[in-house]
Design a protein around this motif. Sequence first.
Motif, PDB file in Angstrom:
ATOM      1  N   PHE A 236      45.794  54.544  27.383  1.00  0.00           N
ATOM      2  CA  PHE A 236      46.334  54.685  28.731  1.00  0.00           C
ATOM      3  C   PHE A 236      46.535  56.159  29.060  1.00  0.00           C
ATOM      4  O   PHE A 236      47.158  56.893  28.312  1.00  0.00           O
ATOM      5  N   ASP A 237      45.999  56.574  30.173  1.00  0.00           N
ATOM      6  CA  ASP A 237      46.103  57.967  30.580  1.00  0.00           C
ATOM      7  C   ASP A 237      46.151  57.985  32.098  1.00  0.00           C
ATOM      8  O   ASP A 237      45.228  57.504  32.749  1.00  0.00           O
TER       9      ASP A 237
ATOM     10  N   PRO B  95      49.786  45.191  21.026  1.00  0.00           N
ATOM     11  CA  PRO B  95      48.757  44.364  21.658  1.00  0.00           C
ATOM     12  C   PRO B  95      47.353  44.915  21.469  1.00  0.00           C
ATOM     13  O   PRO B  95      46.419  44.150  21.208  1.00  0.00           O
ATOM     14  N   GLN B  96      47.233  46.241  21.571  1.00  0.00           N
ATOM     15  CA  GLN B  96      45.894  46.834  21.398  1.00  0.00           C
ATOM     16  C   GLN B  96      45.354  46.517  20.006  1.00  0.00           C
ATOM     17  O   GLN B  96      44.196  46.140  19.846  1.00  0.00           O
TER      18      GLN B  96
ATOM     19  N   GLY C  90      55.905  48.656  26.951  1.00  0.00           N
ATOM     20  CA  GLY C  90      55.214  48.538  25.677  1.00  0.00           C
ATOM     21  C   GLY C  90      54.668  49.814  25.064  1.00  0.00           C
ATOM     22  O   GLY C  90      55.103  50.234  23.993  1.00  0.00           O
ATOM     23  N   PRO C  91      53.733  50.472  25.730  1.00  0.00           N
ATOM     24  CA  PRO C  91      53.093  51.621  25.102  1.00  0.00           C
ATOM     25  C   PRO C  91      54.050  52.802  24.921  1.00  0.00           C
ATOM     26  O   PRO C  91      54.929  53.026  25.758  1.00  0.00           O
TER      27      PRO C  91
ATOM     28  N   ILE D 201      50.537  57.609  23.192  1.00  0.00           N
ATOM     29  CA  ILE D 201      50.484  58.149  21.834  1.00  0.00           C
ATOM     30  C   ILE D 201      50.249  56.974  20.902  1.00  0.00           C
ATOM     31  O   ILE D 201      50.980  56.001  20.922  1.00  0.00           O
ATOM     32  N   GLY D 202      49.253  57.080  20.086  1.00  0.00           N
ATOM     33  CA  GLY D 202      49.005  56.034  19.100  1.00  0.00           C
ATOM     34  C   GLY D 202      48.447  54.771  19.716  1.00  0.00           C
ATOM     35  O   GLY D 202      47.996  54.749  20.857  1.00  0.00           O
TER      36      GLY D 202
END
Lengths: 150, 344
Positions: free
Chosen positions: A141-142, A126-127, A71-72, A121-122
């Motif tokens: 997320f990191d 969902p967020q 997803g991300p 990035i961005g």
Amino acid sequence: MSDIVGKVLSIILAFILLCIAPLSMVTLMEELADRRSIMNEVANFVDEIIDSKSLTQDNLADFYIAIASYGPVVDAKVVRYVREINPDPLSAGTTYTSYVVADNMFQWNQGDLVKVTVNQIGVTGPQRFIMGTIGLVLSEFDYTQAGRIR
Amino acid sequence: MNRLTGMILVVPLFFLVMSFLLYLTMLNDELERLEQFRLTKSINYAVDAAVDEMINTGDLGMDYVDIKKMTVDPRVALDTFISVFLLNYDLYYSDRSIVPQNLGTVYGDDNKNTVLYQYLPVFIVAVYDGFYVFEESKLTTTGGVGLLKQGIEDGVSYPFVATPKLPYTYRDSYNGDLYALNLGLENCIKLSNGSMTKVDLPFTCENGTKVFDVTENKVYINQRVSDEMMYRLDKHFEGGFTSNFYIPYEMTTITSVNAIEGPTVLALLRDVDLTTRYKLSSFAIGGSEVENQRMIAAYNRDGKDRYAYHDLLPAGFTSYVIEMFTTPMEAAEAGYYHDELYMN
């Protein structure tokens, strides 16, 4: 048509409870599962480097595709730290070890450290959905993983 | 809105509130699990790195007399552990205690000491015939410059230091003989009536009622380390440590923890809150295995360069050996052929 306020409120509540609540729940779980999958991909990639002591453009491309398949939208950075052992100028006879970032990350020596950083990035769908519906801010997320070349 | 609808609407409102609470708890749980995953991975990489660095640094002093015997520097393992662990959290290894001694009191508020004093209650390096335990120990110095913990008065410091090497011991409960075990699993040192003798495994003890074999040796070594770790943790935490530690002597499907069978590093991290507000704890054990290398001897027999395993050659053949290799591949690359007479 006596109780119009009650009916409208019931419809809104029914919509929230039957549609938005399960949907945001599912998207939240999906988002977190994606994060875990990316963490696993990173761990696999670090394992690959520290066990095989090598990294090629193909490995790197595979890794980028692997983390992009969730997803991300994430950016990955692979950093190679070269181990430098130098004589300690302060006390004779002893040494000190330092790690220096190297440009060439396709050639590894034993003792080097590899650090893979993945950051988002961005904002993901969902967020944004969770933010918009239930006002929950999910942090970006990191993730970092480091290992030593065997 | 009449009264009935209002009363009924309380029920879905209640569900709405409960579902929000459910979200929050689920999100918290899941984020905590992700952080636990990160911590477990980090500590595992760090412990692996520590063992590897320790084994690959310096002269291990190994020979074929005492199998698996080696001398290592546990300090190297600790430093590597911390640097790799920190890098896993995007932090850098900074050690302010490196500054020259004449600059005054050095307080341990850098990254290295954060890990040492806040997260790492105990760190054990197990080697051939004993193990080192790193822990905070109270040290009273007079006017010296030590690695001081923050908030502690001058003169008293709590350096994170290693104990002397503690032996793996087994005491015979019948006559009080003391046995110093080792990871070579071939022999041990017996201390009886003030004299030390080397005893081969297996031997009988406890007035002849017990046969002390390789399995017993492993059991007692692992038990000794787990007991020591438990003792240190109990001492470290005020009011005692509530959990229990146990290292099995063999890896099984139930325990899925590796036993101590070679140079090993054990690390416990507790209350790690670097990236999260949860206090997470994790334990890792990393080891390495030392194997005997079966050497390849290369020689010239009947006018042709050949190689064979050194132990397969007949007695007295050693004087013909030209060079030694560690693998058949290396021997073949150097132009020697497989010797079918001795290798088969």
